[in-house]
Design a protein around this motif. Sequence first.
Motif, PDB file in Angstrom:
ATOM      1  N   UNK A  61     112.393  40.637   4.897  1.00  0.00           N
ATOM      2  CA  UNK A  61     112.590  41.319   6.165  1.00  0.00           C
ATOM      3  C   UNK A  61     113.825  42.216   6.182  1.00  0.00           C
ATOM      4  N   UNK A  62     114.929  41.758   5.639  1.00  0.00           N
ATOM      5  CA  UNK A  62     116.180  42.513   5.689  1.00  0.00           C
ATOM      6  C   UNK A  62     116.405  43.409   4.475  1.00  0.00           C
ATOM      7  N   UNK A  63     115.417  43.539   3.604  1.00  0.00           N
ATOM      8  CA  UNK A  63     115.566  44.361   2.403  1.00  0.00           C
ATOM      9  C   UNK A  63     115.062  45.779   2.650  1.00  0.00           C
ATOM     10  N   UNK A  64     115.637  46.719   1.932  1.00  0.00           N
ATOM     11  CA  UNK A  64     115.122  48.092   1.986  1.00  0.00           C
ATOM     12  C   UNK A  64     113.799  48.141   1.224  1.00  0.00           C
ATOM     13  N   UNK A  65     113.068  49.237   1.364  1.00  0.00           N
ATOM     14  CA  UNK A  65     111.795  49.376   0.658  1.00  0.00           C
ATOM     15  C   UNK A  65     111.996  49.271  -0.845  1.00  0.00           C
ATOM     16  N   UNK A  66     113.023  49.927  -1.362  1.00  0.00           N
ATOM     17  CA  UNK A  66     113.310  49.870  -2.802  1.00  0.00           C
ATOM     18  C   UNK A  66     113.652  48.449  -3.248  1.00  0.00           C
ATOM     19  N   UNK A  67     114.446  47.745  -2.461  1.00  0.00           N
ATOM     20  CA  UNK A  67     114.795  46.360  -2.796  1.00  0.00           C
ATOM     21  C   UNK A  67     113.553  45.466  -2.790  1.00  0.00           C
ATOM     22  N   UNK A  68     112.644  45.715  -1.863  1.00  0.00           N
ATOM     23  CA  UNK A  68     111.406  44.928  -1.811  1.00  0.00           C
ATOM     24  C   UNK A  68     110.595  45.107  -3.087  1.00  0.00           C
ATOM     25  N   UNK A  92      96.495  33.810   1.647  1.00  0.00           N
ATOM     26  CA  UNK A  92      96.973  35.023   2.311  1.00  0.00           C
ATOM     27  C   UNK A  92      97.873  35.849   1.398  1.00  0.00           C
ATOM     28  N   UNK A  93      97.309  36.354   0.317  1.00  0.00           N
ATOM     29  CA  UNK A  93      98.090  37.107  -0.679  1.00  0.00           C
ATOM     30  C   UNK A  93      98.011  38.619  -0.455  1.00  0.00           C
ATOM     31  N   UNK A  94      97.475  39.053   0.675  1.00  0.00           N
ATOM     32  CA  UNK A  94      97.235  40.474   0.917  1.00  0.00           C
ATOM     33  C   UNK A  94      98.487  41.339   0.769  1.00  0.00           C
ATOM     34  N   UNK A  95      99.648  40.809   1.091  1.00  0.00           N
ATOM     35  CA  UNK A  95     100.884  41.602   0.983  1.00  0.00           C
ATOM     36  C   UNK A  95     101.108  42.090  -0.453  1.00  0.00           C
ATOM     37  N   UNK A  96     100.609  41.370  -1.435  1.00  0.00           N
ATOM     38  CA  UNK A  96     100.788  41.773  -2.837  1.00  0.00           C
ATOM     39  C   UNK A  96     100.068  43.082  -3.150  1.00  0.00           C
ATOM     40  N   UNK A  97      99.095  43.454  -2.320  1.00  0.00           N
ATOM     41  CA  UNK A  97      98.324  44.684  -2.528  1.00  0.00           C
ATOM     42  C   UNK A  97      98.927  45.886  -1.811  1.00  0.00           C
ATOM     43  N   UNK A  98      99.943  45.656  -0.983  1.00  0.00           N
ATOM     44  CA  UNK A  98     100.555  46.745  -0.225  1.00  0.00           C
ATOM     45  C   UNK A  98     101.024  47.830  -1.192  1.00  0.00           C
TER      46      UNK A  98
END
Length: 158
Positions: A61-68, A92-98
Amino acid sequence: MGEPLAERSIRSIEQAAKLYHRLIMLVAPAGMGKTAVLQEVHKRTNAPLFNVNLELSRRMLDLTERQRVLQLPRILSDVVDAAQADVVLLDNIEVLFDVSLKQDPLRLLQGLSRNKTVVAAWGGSIDGEHMVYAKPDHPEYKRYPLRDFLVVSPEASA
């Protein structure tokens, strides 16, 4: 319909112990009961069950896009390692496909499965000799050959 998916999943956990990647993919479209299967496996084996979307969202949540992008593999590994169990269940692994996270979901799961058995719910389908996520024109579309992991699916016979 044959052997229940929870029973097939538990049997696959035993088979996975002999594999290089101890990865079991529970493959079915959304709404087909993957969560219920994982909950049943959790109840019967006491293997920890994680909601990957929730766990990663909390930690990133508190990370920048690059840090994520850079830290997601380590964060996911930390979540799984903290379980201190030989078998983990991932739902619920959908976030891995973002697309913005620039990850290869299967490669991430295979990496986790080197040190412990991983059973992951894959919201997609089996298309011949491939496991598919999303439609071909969708930005999150992924298609992988059915190799180097076990598959439990209503579409694939035991």
